[in-house]
Design an enzyme around this catalytic site. Structure first.
Site, PDB file in Angstrom:
ATOM      1  N   LYS A   8      54.078  31.996  34.172  1.00 27.22           N
ATOM      2  CA  LYS A   8      54.959  30.859  34.458  1.00 27.22           C
ATOM      3  C   LYS A   8      55.899  30.579  33.286  1.00 27.22           C
ATOM      4  CE  LYS A   8      51.627  28.811  37.539  1.00 27.22           C
ATOM      5  NZ  LYS A   8      52.045  29.083  38.909  1.00 27.22           N
ATOM      6  N   GLN A  43      52.524  24.124  34.325  1.00 25.15           N
ATOM      7  CA  GLN A  43      53.917  23.861  34.703  1.00 25.15           C
ATOM      8  C   GLN A  43      54.714  23.204  33.592  1.00 25.15           C
ATOM      9  OE1 GLN A  43      55.385  24.958  37.341  1.00 25.15           O
ATOM     10  NE2 GLN A  43      53.615  25.618  38.513  1.00 25.15           N
ATOM     11  N   CYS A 100      48.924  25.186  46.787  1.00 22.52           N
ATOM     12  CA  CYS A 100      47.591  25.038  46.169  1.00 22.52           C
ATOM     13  C   CYS A 100      47.335  23.600  45.740  1.00 22.52           C
ATOM     14  CB  CYS A 100      47.409  25.971  44.974  1.00 22.52           C
ATOM     15  SG  CYS A 100      47.373  27.690  45.437  1.00 22.52           S
ATOM     16  N   ASP A 140      46.098  20.467  32.098  1.00 19.77           N
ATOM     17  CA  ASP A 140      46.566  21.664  32.793  1.00 19.77           C
ATOM     18  C   ASP A 140      48.069  21.746  32.507  1.00 19.77           C
ATOM     19  OD1 ASP A 140      47.708  23.424  34.543  1.00 19.77           O
ATOM     20  OD2 ASP A 140      46.648  22.706  36.314  1.00 19.77           O
ATOM     21  N   HIS A 158      46.458  20.746  41.014  1.00 17.07           N
ATOM     22  CA  HIS A 158      46.400  22.079  41.625  1.00 17.07           C
ATOM     23  C   HIS A 158      44.928  22.405  41.888  1.00 17.07           C
ATOM     24  CE1 HIS A 158      46.521  26.530  41.569  1.00 17.07           C
ATOM     25  NE2 HIS A 158      47.815  26.442  41.788  1.00 17.07           N
TER      26      HIS A 158
HETATM   27  N1  PMP Z   1      47.829  24.578  37.520  1.00 17.61           N
HETATM   28  C1  PMP Z   1      49.070  24.419  37.955  1.00 17.61           C
HETATM   29  C2  PMP Z   1      49.739  23.084  37.805  1.00 17.61           C
HETATM   30  C3  PMP Z   1      49.751  25.500  38.521  1.00 17.61           C
HETATM   31  O1  PMP Z   1      51.002  25.351  38.958  1.00 17.61           O
HETATM   32  C4  PMP Z   1      49.096  26.753  38.638  1.00 17.61           C
HETATM   33  C5  PMP Z   1      49.762  27.947  39.281  1.00 17.61           C
HETATM   34  N2  PMP Z   1      50.457  27.655  40.450  1.00 17.61           N
HETATM   35  C6  PMP Z   1      47.795  26.855  38.163  1.00 17.61           C
HETATM   36  C7  PMP Z   1      47.192  25.754  37.610  1.00 17.61           C
HETATM   37  C8  PMP Z   1      47.030  28.144  38.241  1.00 17.61           C
HETATM   38  O2  PMP Z   1      47.611  29.111  37.445  1.00 17.61           O
HETATM   39  P1  PMP Z   1      47.128  30.622  37.526  1.00 17.61           P
HETATM   40  O3  PMP Z   1      47.147  30.988  38.981  1.00 17.61           O
HETATM   41  O4  PMP Z   1      48.149  31.362  36.727  1.00 17.61           O
HETATM   42  O5  PMP Z   1      45.762  30.692  36.949  1.00 17.61           O
END
Ligand code: PMP
Length: 403
Positions: A222, A199, A360, A196, A119
């Protein structure tokens, strides 16, 4: 498994004349009533600033805020509550590590390794810190199924690498990386690892002590909790050595114009008044998840994902993007040459919520040579009827574009 939908107020409504089918939990999951109620209760009767207050409301607010930290610690089996740092989300947690852990020691010639699956929030903070220090960002490739090519990843892990930052589960493709093995391989070479976990947390039972990640980042929104709160888990000995990232109230022991001494862990990293209501919600969501059991959730979702994959495969003209052997919760796809945005809009008219675009994860899209995908993602509150509704909606979209 029990149908938990009724616990989630948002899931009981009609959208565009149809009962809502929510298949966008990978972007933000819905919040159960118990969690919303915990936030409202705090807001109505216990709202005050945390720490140092001598009055009752401040004590209550502190208990709620610190109680949620204990809940997080237990949920992920961290060794100590000092290892649980509140952030605003995964993004902030990763930036904290980039700026406070990586930046002070990085030099030209050093490397940070990530994977092609990441991401943007596990790419851009590393690009920034590499720019600031002259270090190099190196990307481990993925195969056409969307799996990290492990031999190539391991081949990159030489003495120049100061940190490996990699996702547990890909938000764009649903790939589950074998993080336990990856961490062990990196540690064998004395390379620390950031996971990270954004998910992974809503789908996988977690045990930080068994996983042995050095850093693990995730977001409340999430995992059936509100936005505006997230967690950086980090090993205590690493946090001890890291300088504070943001300065302000609450992160200090003593301030004078001659200098400042910093508070103990984890407060050293929590400057300013925090998001106490969100912590109340997070704590309640964790209790709710524990009452169901993450193992049960994982098993149920695995069956549901199989059902979804088969249902989508049965639709003529579908192209599944991301077909890793080990996946969680997410399926990206394209249908004929219908633009994903059009698919998303047609489905919304039928009360079916999916996400469309690059999620993203632009480098993943670039690899497949596509601008974006339609993505259906599951939570444990989804069921087979939801997937049947998705399939019906897609067939309808196909008819519309054919005629
Ligand atoms: N890493 C992953 C794998 C994600 O799916 C997301 C959110 N789509 C993020 C990081 C970023 O999370 P946040 O926008 O809540 O900071």
């Amino acid at each position: 498994m029990t149908d938990y939908r009724a616990d989630f107020p948002a899931l009981t409504q009609n959208i565009n004349g149809h009962p809502l089918v929510y298949l966008d939990s990978a972007a933000s999951s819905q919040q159960p009533a118990v969690s919303i109620d915990a936030m409202t209760e705090y807001q109505r009767y216990s709202h005050a600033n945390v720490h140092r207050g001598v009055h009752t409301l401040s004590h209550r607010a502190t208990d709620i805020y610190e109680g949620a930290r204990d809940a997080v610690k237990a949920f992920i089996n961290a060794r100590s509550r000092s290892e649980i740092v509140y952030t605003s989300g995964t993004t902030e947690a990763i930036n904290l590590v980039a700026q406070s852990y990586a930046r002070p020691d990085l030099q030209a010639g050093d490397r940070i390794v990530i994977s092609h699956l990441e991401h943007h929030s596990n790419i851009v903070p590393w690009q920034m810190v590499c720019e600031q220090t002259g270090a190099e960002l190196v990307v481990a490739p993925i195969n056409e199924r969307g799996e990290v090519i492990l031999e190539q990843l391991y081949a990159l892990l030489d003495e120049r690498v100061k940190l490996l930052a990699i996702s547990y589960v890909s938000n764009a493709l649903g790939t589950v990386n074998p993080v336990q093995e990856i961490i062990a391989e990196a540690h064998r070479r004395e390379i620390p690892v950031l996971i990270d976990g954004a998910q992974a947390v809503p789908h996988v039972a977690l045990d930080m002590q068994a996983l042995d990640a050095d850093f693990f980042a995730f977001s409340g929104h999430k995992m059936f909790a509100p936005t505006g709160i997230g967690i950086l888990y980090a090993k205590e000995r690493l946090l001890e050595k890291m300088p504070p990232w943001k300065g302000g109230g609450d992160m200090i022991l003593e301030v004078s114009f001659d200098g400042t001494s910093y508070n103990e862990l984890p407060y050293k990293f929590e400057a300013g008044t925090p998001n106490i209501a969100a912590a109340a919600g997070l704590g309640a969501s964790i209790s709710y998840l524990q009452s169901i059991g993450m193992q049960r959730i994982a098993e149920y979702e695995a069956r549901l994902l199989d059902y979804m994959t088969t249902a989508l495969q049965d639709i003529e003209g579908i192209r599944l993007i991301g077909t890793a052997a080990n996946k969680a919760s997410v399926q990206s796809f394209l249908l004929d040459d219908i633009h994903p945005h059009d698919l998303g809009t047609i489905l919304d008219h039928q009360g079916v919520a999916i996400r469309t675009g690059h999620h993203c994860a632009m480098p993943v899209m670039q690899l497949y040579g596509i601008p974006g995908t339609a993505r259906a993602s599951l939570g444990f509150y989804n069921n087979q009827d939801d997937i049947d509704r998705l399939a019906e909606g897609l067939l309808k979209a196909r008819e519309m574009f054919a005629g």
